[in-house]
Scaffold this motif. Structure first.
Motif, PDB file in Angstrom:
ATOM      1  N   ASN A   4     -44.536 -16.652 -17.917  1.00 54.80           N
ATOM      2  CA  ASN A   4     -43.458 -17.527 -18.998  1.00 54.80           C
ATOM      3  C   ASN A   4     -42.972 -17.838 -16.871  1.00 54.80           C
ATOM      4  O   ASN A   4     -42.686 -17.294 -16.535  1.00 54.80           O
ATOM      5  CB  ASN A   4     -42.796 -16.445 -19.116  1.00 54.80           C
ATOM      6  CG  ASN A   4     -41.298 -16.986 -19.449  1.00 54.80           C
ATOM      7  OD1 ASN A   4     -41.021 -18.093 -19.114  1.00 54.80           O
ATOM      8  ND2 ASN A   4     -40.813 -16.198 -19.870  1.00 54.80           N
ATOM      9  N   THR A   5     -43.398 -19.522 -16.900  1.00 55.69           N
ATOM     10  CA  THR A   5     -42.666 -20.357 -15.424  1.00 55.69           C
ATOM     11  C   THR A   5     -40.862 -20.516 -15.502  1.00 55.69           C
ATOM     12  O   THR A   5     -40.488 -20.896 -14.976  1.00 55.69           O
ATOM     13  CB  THR A   5     -43.591 -21.230 -15.517  1.00 55.69           C
ATOM     14  OG1 THR A   5     -43.177 -22.057 -17.073  1.00 55.69           O
ATOM     15  CG2 THR A   5     -45.026 -20.525 -15.692  1.00 55.69           C
ATOM     16  N   GLY A   6     -40.680 -20.108 -17.061  1.00 55.93           N
ATOM     17  CA  GLY A   6     -38.557 -20.314 -16.863  1.00 55.93           C
ATOM     18  C   GLY A   6     -38.849 -21.901 -17.200  1.00 55.93           C
ATOM     19  O   GLY A   6     -37.735 -21.890 -16.896  1.00 55.93           O
ATOM     20  N   ASN A   7     -39.664 -22.606 -17.655  1.00 51.42           N
ATOM     21  CA  ASN A   7     -39.893 -23.977 -18.418  1.00 51.42           C
ATOM     22  C   ASN A   7     -39.085 -24.698 -18.970  1.00 51.42           C
ATOM     23  O   ASN A   7     -39.637 -26.068 -19.680  1.00 51.42           O
ATOM     24  CB  ASN A   7     -40.782 -25.192 -16.895  1.00 51.42           C
ATOM     25  CG  ASN A   7     -42.099 -24.802 -17.778  1.00 51.42           C
ATOM     26  OD1 ASN A   7     -42.139 -23.606 -18.933  1.00 51.42           O
ATOM     27  ND2 ASN A   7     -43.681 -24.925 -16.959  1.00 51.42           N
ATOM     28  N   GLY A   8     -39.493 -23.164 -20.531  1.00 49.90           N
ATOM     29  CA  GLY A   8     -39.542 -23.699 -21.489  1.00 49.90           C
ATOM     30  C   GLY A   8     -41.316 -23.881 -22.260  1.00 49.90           C
ATOM     31  O   GLY A   8     -41.180 -23.612 -23.405  1.00 49.90           O
ATOM     32  N   TYR A   9     -41.821 -23.089 -21.624  1.00 51.26           N
ATOM     33  CA  TYR A   9     -43.671 -23.041 -22.015  1.00 51.26           C
ATOM     34  C   TYR A   9     -43.553 -21.811 -21.951  1.00 51.26           C
ATOM     35  O   TYR A   9     -43.483 -21.089 -20.969  1.00 51.26           O
ATOM     36  CB  TYR A   9     -44.304 -24.515 -21.056  1.00 51.26           C
ATOM     37  CG  TYR A   9     -43.520 -25.533 -21.751  1.00 51.26           C
ATOM     38  CD1 TYR A   9     -44.819 -26.281 -22.556  1.00 51.26           C
ATOM     39  CD2 TYR A   9     -42.525 -26.113 -20.969  1.00 51.26           C
ATOM     40  CE1 TYR A   9     -44.493 -27.464 -23.059  1.00 51.26           C
ATOM     41  CE2 TYR A   9     -42.777 -27.935 -21.062  1.00 51.26           C
ATOM     42  CZ  TYR A   9     -43.080 -28.057 -22.114  1.00 51.26           C
ATOM     43  OH  TYR A   9     -42.979 -29.118 -22.343  1.00 51.26           O
ATOM     44  N   TYR A  10     -44.410 -21.416 -22.827  1.00 53.51           N
ATOM     45  CA  TYR A  10     -45.314 -19.536 -22.194  1.00 53.51           C
ATOM     46  C   TYR A  10     -46.397 -19.537 -22.682  1.00 53.51           C
ATOM     47  O   TYR A  10     -46.888 -20.406 -23.779  1.00 53.51           O
ATOM     48  CB  TYR A  10     -43.618 -19.513 -23.497  1.00 53.51           C
ATOM     49  CG  TYR A  10     -42.533 -19.139 -23.765  1.00 53.51           C
ATOM     50  CD1 TYR A  10     -41.685 -18.842 -22.804  1.00 53.51           C
ATOM     51  CD2 TYR A  10     -41.462 -20.385 -24.037  1.00 53.51           C
ATOM     52  CE1 TYR A  10     -40.706 -18.131 -22.615  1.00 53.51           C
ATOM     53  CE2 TYR A  10     -39.876 -20.470 -23.958  1.00 53.51           C
ATOM     54  CZ  TYR A  10     -39.901 -19.801 -23.133  1.00 53.51           C
ATOM     55  OH  TYR A  10     -38.193 -19.996 -22.920  1.00 53.51           O
ATOM     56  N   GLY A  11     -46.769 -18.737 -22.452  1.00 49.52           N
ATOM     57  CA  GLY A  11     -48.069 -18.508 -23.064  1.00 49.52           C
ATOM     58  C   GLY A  11     -49.267 -18.957 -22.798  1.00 49.52           C
ATOM     59  O   GLY A  11     -48.906 -19.673 -21.149  1.00 49.52           O
ATOM     60  N   GLY A  12     -50.341 -18.725 -22.375  1.00 48.86           N
ATOM     61  CA  GLY A  12     -51.604 -18.856 -21.549  1.00 48.86           C
ATOM     62  C   GLY A  12     -51.813 -20.273 -21.662  1.00 48.86           C
ATOM     63  O   GLY A  12     -52.635 -20.819 -21.115  1.00 48.86           O
ATOM     64  N   LEU A  13     -51.018 -20.731 -22.986  1.00 51.74           N
ATOM     65  CA  LEU A  13     -51.431 -22.140 -23.469  1.00 51.74           C
ATOM     66  C   LEU A  13     -50.733 -23.307 -23.374  1.00 51.74           C
ATOM     67  O   LEU A  13     -50.287 -23.852 -23.676  1.00 51.74           O
ATOM     68  CB  LEU A  13     -51.989 -22.485 -24.905  1.00 51.74           C
ATOM     69  CG  LEU A  13     -53.590 -21.956 -25.199  1.00 51.74           C
ATOM     70  CD1 LEU A  13     -54.143 -21.653 -26.563  1.00 51.74           C
ATOM     71  CD2 LEU A  13     -54.685 -22.533 -24.003  1.00 51.74           C
ATOM     72  N   GLN A  14     -49.560 -22.911 -22.582  1.00 49.16           N
ATOM     73  CA  GLN A  14     -47.807 -23.773 -22.358  1.00 49.16           C
ATOM     74  C   GLN A  14     -47.576 -24.347 -23.681  1.00 49.16           C
ATOM     75  O   GLN A  14     -47.777 -25.073 -23.302  1.00 49.16           O
ATOM     76  CB  GLN A  14     -47.961 -24.025 -20.944  1.00 49.16           C
ATOM     77  CG  GLN A  14     -48.413 -23.605 -19.510  1.00 49.16           C
ATOM     78  CD  GLN A  14     -47.023 -22.622 -19.555  1.00 49.16           C
ATOM     79  OE1 GLN A  14     -46.040 -23.650 -18.783  1.00 49.16           O
ATOM     80  NE2 GLN A  14     -47.366 -21.611 -19.880  1.00 49.16           N
ATOM     81  N   MET A  15     -47.060 -22.838 -24.564  1.00 50.16           N
ATOM     82  CA  MET A  15     -46.652 -23.727 -25.362  1.00 50.16           C
ATOM     83  C   MET A  15     -45.281 -23.851 -26.021  1.00 50.16           C
ATOM     84  O   MET A  15     -44.090 -22.676 -25.800  1.00 50.16           O
ATOM     85  CB  MET A  15     -46.779 -22.624 -27.315  1.00 50.16           C
ATOM     86  CG  MET A  15     -48.282 -22.735 -27.073  1.00 50.16           C
ATOM     87  SD  MET A  15     -48.760 -20.820 -28.752  1.00 50.16           S
ATOM     88  CE  MET A  15     -50.197 -20.760 -27.849  1.00 50.16           C
ATOM     89  N   ASP A  16     -44.850 -24.603 -25.823  1.00 51.61           N
ATOM     90  CA  ASP A  16     -43.077 -24.332 -26.198  1.00 51.61           C
ATOM     91  C   ASP A  16     -42.045 -23.977 -27.583  1.00 51.61           C
ATOM     92  O   ASP A  16     -43.608 -24.042 -28.990  1.00 51.61           O
ATOM     93  CB  ASP A  16     -42.411 -26.109 -25.670  1.00 51.61           C
ATOM     94  CG  ASP A  16     -43.019 -27.235 -27.311  1.00 51.61           C
ATOM     95  OD1 ASP A  16     -43.184 -26.030 -28.496  1.00 51.61           O
ATOM     96  OD2 ASP A  16     -42.755 -28.592 -27.111  1.00 51.61           O
ATOM     97  N   LEU A  17     -41.347 -24.467 -28.002  1.00 55.79           N
ATOM     98  CA  LEU A  17     -40.813 -22.969 -28.895  1.00 55.79           C
ATOM     99  C   LEU A  17     -41.010 -23.747 -29.815  1.00 55.79           C
ATOM    100  O   LEU A  17     -40.807 -23.398 -31.500  1.00 55.79           O
ATOM    101  CB  LEU A  17     -39.351 -23.402 -29.014  1.00 55.79           C
ATOM    102  CG  LEU A  17     -39.344 -21.027 -27.903  1.00 55.79           C
ATOM    103  CD1 LEU A  17     -37.108 -21.713 -27.436  1.00 55.79           C
ATOM    104  CD2 LEU A  17     -39.383 -20.369 -28.646  1.00 55.79           C
ATOM    105  N   GLY A  18     -40.976 -25.469 -30.090  1.00 54.68           N
ATOM    106  CA  GLY A  18     -40.732 -25.805 -31.380  1.00 54.68           C
ATOM    107  C   GLY A  18     -42.399 -26.109 -32.085  1.00 54.68           C
ATOM    108  O   GLY A  18     -42.731 -25.636 -33.086  1.00 54.68           O
TER     109      GLY A  18
END
Length: 191
Positions: free
Chosen positions: A126-140
């Motif tokens: 969780n880098t705090g840039n709106g992308y999450y997880g190991g595949l950097q998924m956004d909330l949408g």
């Protein structure tokens, strides 16, 4: 009879009596052999049977939820005997687990993960840039393809690696391809 023979004869008789007594004592102290094992199966109660069936059904459902599949509520051709349903559900659970642990594009997701992840956080990035997880998924993306996980566990940084891969797999199968990861998709030779 000569006195030497009488003493020898008496000693021989005493020795014979002593040996016979020892054999009797030993025979009495030898434990009985264990009983022959029985070949009858342990008796299952209806409750035990249902508990085992439920255990395998719930394992099946857990893996089906991970994959985003419809839950198997009943067996297609169930055996008439309730106890015979246990090994059938066990096989269904095993097969479902094997399928869930091997997403179709696992190697590709691991490649994307290698470039997307924060090395210190791995799949919990969780880098705090709106992308999450190991595949950097956004909330949408998470709402579209992992709505139940998002509602139950929060953002993708709280999901297991398999859950993240299966959500990405659903996006891939929906026609998104690897385009949600344009840069890392190129690094991995997927675009």
């Amino acid at each position: 009879m000569h006195p030497k023979f009488t003493v020898a004869f008496a000693c021989a008789c005493a020795l014979g009596v002593a040996l016979a007594g020892a054999a009797t004592i030993r025979a009495d102290s030898t434990p009985e052999p264990p009983p022959e094992p029985t070949t009858t199966e342990p008796q299952w109660t209806q409750r035990d049977i249902q508990r085992e069936i439920d255990r395998y059904r719930h394992e099946t459902w857990r893996w089906q939820r991970t994959m985003g599949r419809t839950l198997t509520r009943q067996l297609k051709d169930p055996p008439a005997d309730a106890q015979a349903k246990i090994p059938v559900w066990q096989r269904v659970a095993l097969k479902t687990r094997m399928r869930a642990q091997n997403p179709p594009h696992r190697r590709q997701w691991l490649c994307l993960h290698r470039y997307e992840r924060n090395p210190m956080q791995g799949w919990a990035t969780n880098t705090g840039n709106g992308y999450y997880g190991g595949l950097q998924m956004d909330l949408g993306f998470q709402r579209s393809y992992g709505r139940q996980l998002l509602a139950r566990k929060g953002t993708a940084d709280h999901w297991t690696a398999l859950e993240q891969m299966w959500v990405a797999e659903r996006a891939l199968q929906a026609g998104r391809g690897f385009w949600p990861w344009p840069t890392t998709g190129r690094y991995c030779g997927l675009l």
